[in-house]
Scaffold this active site. Structure first.
Site, PDB file in Angstrom:
ATOM      1  N   ASP A 270       0.824  -1.211   0.000  1.00 29.67           N
ATOM      2  CA  ASP A 270       0.000   0.000   0.000  1.00 29.67           C
ATOM      3  C   ASP A 270       0.858   1.261   0.000  1.00 29.67           C
ATOM      4  O   ASP A 270       0.392   2.334   0.383  1.00 29.67           O
ATOM      5  CB  ASP A 270      -0.915   0.015   1.227  1.00 29.67           C
ATOM      6  CG  ASP A 270      -2.323  -0.450   0.890  1.00 29.67           C
ATOM      7  OD1 ASP A 270      -2.548  -0.826  -0.267  1.00 29.67           O
ATOM      8  OD2 ASP A 270      -3.185  -0.449   1.780  1.00 29.67           O
ATOM      9  N   ASP A 329       3.417  -9.272   9.244  1.00 32.66           N
ATOM     10  CA  ASP A 329       3.698  -7.865   8.995  1.00 32.66           C
ATOM     11  C   ASP A 329       5.083  -7.714   8.377  1.00 32.66           C
ATOM     12  O   ASP A 329       5.893  -8.650   8.362  1.00 32.66           O
ATOM     13  CB  ASP A 329       3.598  -7.063  10.289  1.00 32.66           C
ATOM     14  CG  ASP A 329       2.149  -6.809  10.687  1.00 32.66           C
ATOM     15  OD1 ASP A 329       1.258  -7.083   9.862  1.00 32.66           O
ATOM     16  OD2 ASP A 329       1.910  -6.344  11.817  1.00 32.66           O
ATOM     17  N   ASP A 331       7.863  -6.391   9.190  1.00 36.12           N
ATOM     18  CA  ASP A 331       9.101  -6.550   9.957  1.00 36.12           C
ATOM     19  C   ASP A 331       9.250  -7.941  10.560  1.00 36.12           C
ATOM     20  O   ASP A 331      10.170  -8.172  11.351  1.00 36.12           O
ATOM     21  CB  ASP A 331       9.166  -5.511  11.078  1.00 36.12           C
ATOM     22  CG  ASP A 331       7.994  -5.633  12.034  1.00 36.12           C
ATOM     23  OD1 ASP A 331       6.861  -5.807  11.558  1.00 36.12           O
ATOM     24  OD2 ASP A 331       8.214  -5.555  13.258  1.00 36.12           O
ATOM     25  N   ASP A 423      -7.511  -6.838  13.750  1.00 38.16           N
ATOM     26  CA  ASP A 423      -7.157  -8.166  14.254  1.00 38.16           C
ATOM     27  C   ASP A 423      -8.014  -8.556  15.455  1.00 38.16           C
ATOM     28  O   ASP A 423      -8.505  -9.685  15.549  1.00 38.16           O
ATOM     29  CB  ASP A 423      -5.674  -8.204  14.618  1.00 38.16           C
ATOM     30  CG  ASP A 423      -5.233  -6.981  15.403  1.00 38.16           C
ATOM     31  OD1 ASP A 423      -6.107  -6.175  15.801  1.00 38.16           O
ATOM     32  OD2 ASP A 423      -4.017  -6.827  15.621  1.00 38.16           O
TER      33      ASP A 423
END
Length: 697
Positions: A270, A329, A331, A423
């Site tokens: 994004d 994610d 990282d 989430d």
């Protein structure tokens, strides 16, 4: 004579010297004689006797040296603090134009800061008022007052002071006492909840209870049956302007040990920066050329933040061919055996909807801020998630490092864009639909924690405003659901109210508002066990999952009270939909790598140099130019970006309030209260000046 038990004589200067002696004679014609004074022969030798002028001079010089050393140390500490403040202010003024857009965002929701600032002005006025009373010799205690006649008073000021004490004892103190008792009750309830969670964790450790995989689900002699043992898995990596970590996350996911024909990796980008999109595309193409089934997706309409990104990816036609989806994610760096440790738990468990893995942090020892975050997150995973997973089969999905059954996502309504905690939203709806969750404490995924206070503060704001916004939206659905009453009570009372709302409320109100107030209203003084004993014991329980962090128990306690300002503000904004309750700010990453990652990177760099030497011999000029552009963009991305350290007004204002209250407690000779307020005020001052965490250049 019998020894006297008058301890005050130990400190008096007129204490008689010598040893009292009682003499008794056997002949009854003699009487008992008591000798109070010592004979000259038995008198103690004076300390100054036998010393010459040179020795006295040396003693005085040593004492002076100690005094000068102490003063020098205090002056050095003060000078260092003032120098850091000066650097912050100068650097901040030098880059005002860079952060002008961010400052406009901070103009919203200034109500809490205004209230704190007014409270500071009142505290300073009352402190000045009572310092004058202290110098006049008036008492700070709370006897029963009556307004005497003006002629009996020393003056108008004395009359005003007595009137203030009477008003304080009759009107202000009862309100503060009622509020403090209410907060203390909430504090005790939350402490009991923490203790029960710790007891549950001890029971799990003692009984060695954990989800287990029976047999070897991948061991088969039937070639056709191997496809059944390896179900179709979709892996999603949502990211947005993640230029520091995109390469290592994609690399780690592409090295997962799973049949390539039964695995698809979606890189959901994004990013609004074209240069970052170009870098991510080139990384995806590199792994695609190696035979990895990986695709790149970019949305034109970037709505709904992460939830909108995931929802858009799940709407693809080929998703219906897959049974499970793993989310990481940008990282996060999973181990190659991640899917083999998580997916087999779904076998023979059709009611299982989610398998959540634990996080571990590559930069937990980077600075004090990362160490304190590690304490909180270790307790969250080791105690909260594990206990709720074993006893309730429910916990909040952490948003990453988990595997979902796609059927559970679809039946629960999919990803919704109504909050910033998508989430937790999907986890609550799946729980209400009867799906079960398990938590794997032994499966760990490497990731990062924020290294700067600015990034950590924004992350905590989102993590505490989102649940309150979700609670307001989900409450009717929870009440109307068909789940058992105890599950409804657990969701409403424990999951949302106690652990998401009450915790930041009492922490901010009790330790940042009521405690300073009690210094100016001693009639409502808090007991010592509320200030010292119980908080230290609860901090001790929180640090148990991270035993190497025990030396940081005091900074942890003080910092958690400091963060209560941000959490309380976020909780209020989320509950009443104020300010930036629906603002998503991507957490800043540093791109830290583990030792194994560094070795792999060095090996890859060596191979890439050899490949480039071979390729450059037979490529065209346009292809060579394109390759050089990608290399230049990577080098530009790796350059450090200068950024201003911020000044946080709320924390600074509360720092001066607490320091003012500490001065007031010093006048009242309240020892523990003074030290707590002093250290808490200094902690607020350090955080307000952005002196904790990563030091921006």
């Amino acid at each position: 004579m019998a020894p006297r038990l008058v301890f005050s004589n130990w400190w008096t200067k007129d204490t008689e010297k010598g040893t009292p002696v009682v003499v008794k004679m056997e002949n009854p014609t003699f009487s008992v004689v008591e000798i109070n004074g010592a004979d000259a022969a038995f008198r103690p030798i004076e300390k100054s006797r036998g010393k010459n002028a040179k020795q006295v001079t040396w003693v005085l010089l040593l004492k002076a040296h100690r005094a000068v050393g102490c003063v020098t140390w205090l002056a050095t500490v003060l000078w260092t603090l003032l120098g850091a403040i000066r650097k912050r202010l100068i650097h901040r003024n030098g880059v005002v134009g860079v952060v002008e857009s961010e400052r406009d965002k901070l103009e919203k929701g200034r109500l809490l800061f205004t209230i704190i600032r007014v409270f500071l002005m009142i505290s300073l006025a009352v402190l000045a008022f009572e310092v004058v009373a202290y110098l006049q010799g008036w008492h700070f205690t709370n006897p029963t007052f009556h307004i005497p006649r003006t002629s009996d008073l020393e003056g108008l000021f004395h009359m005003a002071y007595v009137a203030w004490l009477t008003f304080r004892a009759e009107y202000i103190a009862p309100l503060i006492q009622a509020l403090s008792k209410f907060c203390v009750v909430l504090f005790l309830i939350q402490s009991v909840d923490r203790m029960l969670l710790c007891l549950g964790c001890f029971w799990i450790k003692f009984k060695k209870v954990k989800p287990r995989i029976h047999g070897d689900p991948f061991k088969t002699d039937d070639v056709e049956g191997s496809a059944w043992n390896y179900p179709m898995v979709l892996v999603q990596i949502p990211m947005c302007n993640e230029r520091e970590v995109y390469e290592q996350s994609i690399s780690a996911v592409c090295q997962i040990d799973w049949p390539r024909d039964r695995l698809l990796i979606q890189v959901l980008d994004d990013s609004d920066d074209e240069s970052i999109r170009w870098l991510i595309k080139s990384e995806v193409c590199k792994w695609s050329q190696k035979g990895i089934n990986i695709i790149y997706r970019h949305r034109l309409l970037r709505t709904g933040y992460k939830a909108g990104n995931l929802n858009s990816a799940m709407s693809c036609d080929y998703v219906k061919d897959y049974e499970f989806v793993a989310i990481f994610d940008a990282d996060f760096q999973p181990n190659p055996d991640f899917l083999k440790q998580t997916v087999p738990h779904f076998k023979d468990s059709p009611e299982l909807g989610l398998v959540q893995a634990r996080w571990t942090f590559v930069n937990k020892d980077e600075n004090l801020l990362t160490r304190l975050q590690n304490i909180n997150l270790c307790f969250h995973f080791e105690v909260e998630q594990q206990v709720n997973g074993v006893f309730l089969n429910f916990f909040g999905f952490n948003g990453t490092a988990g595997v979902w059954r796609i059927k559970a996502l679809e039946e629960s309504g999919g990803w919704l864009e109504r909050t910033t905690v998508e989430d937790m939203d999907i986890a609550v709806r799946a729980h209400l639909n009867g799906w079960k969750f398990i938590f794997l404490n032994d499966v760990k995924v490497l990731c990062e924690v924020p290294e700067s206070y600015e990034a950590y503060r924004k992350q905590q704001h989102r993590w505490h405003s989102g649940p309150m916004q979700l609670f307001r939206l989900c409450l009717p659905a929870i009440i109307k659901s068909k789940v058992p009453a105890w599950k409804k009570a657990n969701l409403i009372l424990l999951f949302f109210l106690l652990r998401k709302l009450i915790l930041p409320f009492y922490s901010f109100t009790l330790f940042c508002i009521i405690l300073p107030l009690t210094m100016f209203v001693p009639e409502a003084e808090l007991p010592l066990w509320v200030i010292c004993y119980v908080p230290v014991f609860m901090s001790f329980l929180n640090i148990l999952p991270a035993p190497k962090s025990f030396p940081f128990i005091v900074p942890y306690l003080l910092f958690e009270n400091t963060m209560s300002v941000t959490k309380f503000n976020a909780m209020v904004s989320g509950l009443f939909q104020l300010g930036s309750s629906y603002e998503w700010v991507v957490t800043k990453k540093a791109g830290r790598s583990s030792e194994s990652d560094l070795l792999d990177a060095e090996e890859r760099e060596t191979k890439s140099i050899i490949e480039q030497q071979k390729i450059h011999r037979g490529v065209s000029d346009s292809e060579l130019l394109e390759s050089n552009q990608i290399k230049e963009q990577k080098e530009a991305v790796s350059l450090p970006i200068k950024k201003a350290n911020k000044i946080y007004k709320k924390e600074l204002t509360l720092a001066f309030i607490l320091l003012t209250a500490s001065v007031r407690s010093l006048l009242s000779a309240q020892g523990v209260h003074f030290y707590f307020l002093l250290f808490q005020g200094v902690t607020f001052l350090l955080v307000g000046l952005d002196l904790i965490g990563e030091q921006m250049s």
